[in-house]
Design an enzyme around this catalytic site. Sequence first.
Site, PDB file in Angstrom:
ATOM      1  N   GLY B  51      55.885 -74.161  31.831  1.00 52.49           N
ATOM      2  CA  GLY B  51      55.656 -75.602  31.728  1.00 52.49           C
ATOM      3  C   GLY B  51      54.930 -75.914  30.456  1.00 52.49           C
ATOM      4  O   GLY B  51      54.686 -75.050  29.632  1.00 52.49           O
ATOM      5  N   CYS B  52      54.564 -77.161  30.308  1.00 50.81           N
ATOM      6  CA  CYS B  52      53.954 -77.631  29.082  1.00 50.81           C
ATOM      7  C   CYS B  52      52.468 -77.283  29.024  1.00 50.81           C
ATOM      8  O   CYS B  52      51.913 -77.059  27.972  1.00 50.81           O
ATOM      9  CB  CYS B  52      54.132 -79.132  29.006  1.00 50.81           C
ATOM     10  SG  CYS B  52      54.227 -79.757  27.340  1.00 50.81           S
ATOM     11  N   GLN B  53      51.808 -77.263  30.148  1.00 51.01           N
ATOM     12  CA  GLN B  53      50.350 -77.263  30.136  1.00 51.01           C
ATOM     13  C   GLN B  53      49.706 -75.917  30.461  1.00 51.01           C
ATOM     14  O   GLN B  53      49.024 -75.354  29.642  1.00 51.01           O
ATOM     15  CB  GLN B  53      49.864 -78.322  31.119  1.00 51.01           C
ATOM     16  CG  GLN B  53      50.260 -79.721  30.705  1.00 51.01           C
ATOM     17  CD  GLN B  53      49.258 -80.363  29.763  1.00 51.01           C
ATOM     18  OE1 GLN B  53      48.074 -80.364  30.008  1.00 51.01           O
ATOM     19  NE2 GLN B  53      49.739 -80.906  28.668  1.00 51.01           N
ATOM     20  N   SER B 119      54.115 -81.736  33.930  1.00 52.62           N
ATOM     21  CA  SER B 119      55.084 -80.644  33.971  1.00 52.62           C
ATOM     22  C   SER B 119      54.280 -79.393  34.272  1.00 52.62           C
ATOM     23  O   SER B 119      53.147 -79.272  33.833  1.00 52.62           O
ATOM     24  CB  SER B 119      55.823 -80.527  32.659  1.00 52.62           C
ATOM     25  OG  SER B 119      54.921 -80.615  31.605  1.00 52.62           O
TER      26      SER B 119
END
Lengths: 414, 141
Positions: B51-53, B119
């Site tokens: 994911g992004c984070q 996300s």
Amino acid sequence: MTAVAQHKTVLDVEKVRKDFPILSRKVNGKPLVYFDNAASSQKPQSVIDATNKYYSFENANIHRGVHTLSQEATSAYEVVREKVRAFINADKSHEIIFTKGTTDSINLVAFSIGRTNVNEGDEVLISAMEHHSNIVPWQMVCEEKKATLKVIPINDDGELMMDEFRKLLSKKTKIVAVTHISNSLGTVNPVKEIIAAAHEKGIPVLIDGAQAIHHTTVDVKELDCDFYAFSAHKMYGPTGVGVLYGKEELLNAIPPYQGGGDMIKTVTFEKTTYNELPHKFEAGTPNIAGGIAFGAAIDYINSLGFENISAYEHELTEYALQELKTVPGIKFIGNAKERASVISFLLDNIHPYDAGVILDKMGIAVRTGHHCTQPLMDRFRIPGTVRASFAFYNTKEEVDVLVKGLHKVIDMFK
Amino acid sequence: MATIKEIEETIVEEFGYYDDWMGKYEYIIELGKSLPLVDEKYKTEENLIKGCQSRVWLYAELEGDKIIYTADSDAIITKGIIGLLIRVLSHQTPDDIINTNLSFIDRIGLKEHLSPTRSNGLVSMIKQMKLYALALKTKML
């Protein structure tokens, strides 16, 4: 008047804040502290009004109709092209190409230059601090043309290694594409020097100005850049509008990026001849409302004056750096001597995501993550950062709220 | 063993003790610390929910007719949240996991973590847990 008072900028922040309706809202029950300006800035009422006015009274397609509405809309839209020209001191208004945004502008150059100028064995030179939007389009071109993407390295402070840059310039280099200001580190790059060095070898240069255009005066003639790309939404204007500035002779030399209406002179099934600049690169109905509202954003910036904006943002950034230094365990990522109002940091081993979630609960909007610069995060061997980025409507009191919030974050995760 | 619905009720009750966000998040952080950690050897690229984070590793195996989940993340809040999911779904049968419609997240006031902008958030974790259940179910046949 005291010495301190004399250094005060003439920007009346409290008055300016009233121009931005969103700044008075609450988030999670707390007054909004908006420190995600590098991602997108907020919009003044005049920009919002311009959008409303267009749809309420002026809406028509442009460049086509003979009727009054179409003519009025065309004039209103084309006035903005001239405003942009003056704003960046370009020679001619047809050197201003309207796009969807910086990403679209870079893609335009990458694919047009890629088709004509980049061949097998050639090189494209970018830097280690580029946003994905100034990496991926070039990567795609290089893959297709069997060319090589070369990368200017950076030092631990997050500054470009200029000696390495000079060494990387070669006969194979077809274009240099670098960012003016890093969105992750705040580093201001010596773009004038980069452009001059590349030009000595006859190499054109594209500057990604997405993070610079709203912070500092950009003079494309003084820089002598070949292309300069930026977005309206980071300069208090609407989303979905951007600009590609290009030197006339280069824009004439490269092929159109997309085909469609408005970009043609004549079309037969055998052959199409293309329209003149700027229309050659503006296929289809553009974001007319956005373009007109963008004009209002430029007027707004001009009314405040860059000198005042830059001075105030500098003062605020210095204050933030000084106050953030007092937060235990803080580590700044990017310590460039020349920097803009972007501060990236980590708190000991607290994950940026954890910090971001807790700050959000306190009404503080910061960006956490890799900021679309994954190779740069890999360079520093970190998963991402917390990034606070300021605009002229932010205040020292808001910086204090952030500092207090960070203390709370540390309390919760220790 | 309690059912998925029963465990959900217990969690909702626990979170009911906190009337502000800070208490809730402090509790999630505590839960993160007691997450059944995935074995180091399973912290592989293929067990990573990208994911992004933050990064999340998730692993599942069968114990009799029940599925046992283990996980890890580099972010503590994420660890706490996946810890809650594991508490609800671990030690359940594949069919129960596949057919469940979790309601506790919304009810404990963590709905924001269900939004697609987070996300790497709950949505992809739940999806991955159900996919594991589906894959392990076919193994049982």
